[in-house]
Write an enzyme that holds these catalytic residues in place. Structure first.
Site, PDB file in Angstrom:
ATOM      1  N   TYR A 142       0.820  -1.215   0.000  1.00 34.15           N
ATOM      2  CA  TYR A 142       0.000   0.000   0.000  1.00 34.15           C
ATOM      3  C   TYR A 142       0.860   1.274   0.000  1.00 34.15           C
ATOM      4  CZ  TYR A 142      -4.038  -2.959   1.069  1.00 34.15           C
ATOM      5  OH  TYR A 142      -5.029  -3.911   1.026  1.00 34.15           O
ATOM      6  N   LYS A 193       3.519 -15.315   1.362  1.00 33.01           N
ATOM      7  CA  LYS A 193       3.500 -16.102   0.123  1.00 33.01           C
ATOM      8  C   LYS A 193       4.956 -16.286  -0.331  1.00 33.01           C
ATOM      9  CE  LYS A 193       0.471 -16.857  -2.601  1.00 33.01           C
ATOM     10  NZ  LYS A 193      -0.056 -18.195  -2.985  1.00 33.01           N
ATOM     11  N   ASP A 226      -2.733 -17.873   1.222  1.00 34.19           N
ATOM     12  CA  ASP A 226      -3.957 -18.372   0.572  1.00 34.19           C
ATOM     13  C   ASP A 226      -4.502 -19.591   1.326  1.00 34.19           C
ATOM     14  OD1 ASP A 226      -1.635 -19.654  -0.256  1.00 34.19           O
ATOM     15  OD2 ASP A 226      -2.389 -20.156  -2.242  1.00 34.19           O
ATOM     16  N   ASP A 250      -5.192  -7.219   5.557  1.00 38.63           N
ATOM     17  CA  ASP A 250      -6.419  -6.496   5.228  1.00 38.63           C
ATOM     18  C   ASP A 250      -7.525  -7.514   4.897  1.00 38.63           C
ATOM     19  OD1 ASP A 250      -8.118  -4.465   4.623  1.00 38.63           O
ATOM     20  OD2 ASP A 250      -7.011  -3.710   2.898  1.00 38.63           O
ATOM     21  N   ASP A 254     -10.615  -9.216   7.579  1.00 37.95           N
ATOM     22  CA  ASP A 254     -12.028  -9.056   7.227  1.00 37.95           C
ATOM     23  C   ASP A 254     -12.736 -10.412   7.180  1.00 37.95           C
ATOM     24  OD1 ASP A 254     -11.854  -6.359   7.110  1.00 37.95           O
ATOM     25  OD2 ASP A 254     -12.582  -6.151   5.058  1.00 37.95           O
TER      26      ASP A 254
END
Ligand code: NAD
Length: 367
Positions: A142, A193, A226, A250, A254
């Site tokens: 970000y 990852k 993942d 993020d 959620d």
């Protein structure tokens, strides 16, 4: 007597309505428990723009920097949709996070027994869930440079974001996760990852090294992000503390949060580095939800996310663990009684207002 300074930034929409219920609890704790909270209050978001033409004034920013903890409501709403980008309501929150260097975002996902049957997952998967996601908040894709859209000149454009992490950033966020795990079930799962990203390889190396050097008493596991997403939905109770980067955090936070129900239930904390002299961390506590303009001003918002954010403040900024436990138990007790705001209403329960919910939680807390 100990004094504990709190800077309140109620913000816009339902922010002030939810904050009013926390103010009642603070007043009670000062009277009944001699908690010594000293509060001051400022403006943030659209309300600050209306008053000062800024999303937060320098004077309020100074107060936030000086306080032991900041309690933040919510910002935004259609009234400010057209204000200049630099002074849009969210800019106030982003400035607070940046200037206070709040690099660690804590998002608990707790399933209150009374709400276990309102999850989209089966009750036995969710009942008793208590996990904590620690998300890196100030680095990664970000913020990494270059971040741009370039014209390739052949009718094509290229969008570029850069995922970048330095050793110190990974070390300090993993240290927060390990420290928190020690106060819980003592397990950390780190997610990245590393199979496809260099930053993931470094993340894995640094978390492992920090663990070995300073936190070898904590149980550490690693999972690809993942796979972590799948496991969160398959059997979330396998996790205690999850630590991950800004982007994965993020999404994973959620996912974890919504396992347990409404936005109106979800608290969060953002912490900075410990001060070299006092050991105190700068800290901001806020509900995950926004300003909910669709229900603002009606007195029907759920104040639980804001009250639970205050419970996190008691726990993490003031080490008032017994009081935090008691406040969280008060929330659970009120839900057990079948009292509900509209967003979490279900058959056979009693629908109540924001203020009634705040009063009921305070009464349960006061015992
Ligand atoms: P939102 O979280 O405000 O609302 C989403 C939905 O959830 C709405 O239907 C709302 O009524 C409901 N809801 C949210 N909190 C609730 C509560 N405590 N009790 C009952 N119902 C609740 O998200 P949105 O509608 O996407 O955004 C509205 C405004 O809030 C926008 O201006 C957005 O930019 C801003 N926003 C601010 C923050 C923040 O301040 N941290 C976060 C997200 C969105």
């Amino acid at each position: 007597m100990t004094t504990r300074s709190l800077f309140l930034l109620p913000g816009d929409g339902i922010g002030p309505e939810a904050m009013a219920e926390v103010r009642k609890i603070i007043a009670h704790m000062n009277d009944a428990d001699s908690a010594g909270f000293v509060t001051d209050e400022g403006l943030v978001g659209g309300s600050a723009y209306d008053a000062h033409g800024q999303a937060i004034s320098d004077a309020d920013m100074d107060k936030a920097m000086a306080a032991d903890a900041v309690l933040f409501g919510a910002v935004g709403g259609p009234k400010w949709d057209a204000v200049p980008y630099e002074v849009r309501p969210e800019a106030g929150l982003l400035r607070l996070r940046k200037d206070m260097e709040l690099f660690a975002n804590l998002r608990p996902a707790i399933c209150y027994p009374a709400l276990a049957n309102s999850s989209s997952l089966k009750q036995d998967v969710i009942e008793g869930l208590d996990i904590l996601i620690v998300r890196e908040l100030t680095g990664g894709v970000y913020f990494g440079e270059p971040k741009e859209i370039i014209d390739l000149g052949n009718g094509q454009k290229r969008g570029i974001d850069t995922q970048v992490y330095d050793t110190y950033e990974i070390d300090r966020i993993s240290a927060v996760a390990f420290e928190l795990a020690r106060t819980r079930r003592n397990e950390v799962c780190s997610m990245e990852k590393r199979n496809v990203m260099k930053s993931g390889v470094l993340w894995n190396e640094v978390v492992t090294a920090t663990h070995k050097a300073r936190f070898s008493d904590v149980k550490l596991s690693h999972m690809l992000a993942d796979a972590g997403g799948m496991q969160l939905v398959r059997w979330p109770k396998q996790f205690d503390v999850i630590v991950t980067d800004n982007l994965f955090g993020d999404m994973l936070s959620d996912i974890a949060a919504m396992l347990t129900g409404s936005l109106g239930m979800l608290p969060s904390a953002s912490l900075g580095a410990p001060d070299a002299k006092t050991g105190k961390r700068k800290a901001l506590y806020e509900p995950v939800h926004g300003s909910a303009p669709d229900i603002a001003g009606q007195g029907i918002a759920n104040p639980i996310a804001m009250i639970a954010s205050f419970a996190m403040c008691l726990r993490y900024s003031f080490n008032m663990v017994a009081e935090a436990d008691r406040l969280e138990a008060a929330i659970a007790a009120v839900l057990d009684k079948g009292l509900r705001t509209g967003d979490i209403m279900s058959d056979g329960c009693q629908k109540i207002t924001t203020a009634e919910m705040g009063d009921a939680i305070l009464a349960a807390y006061a015992g």
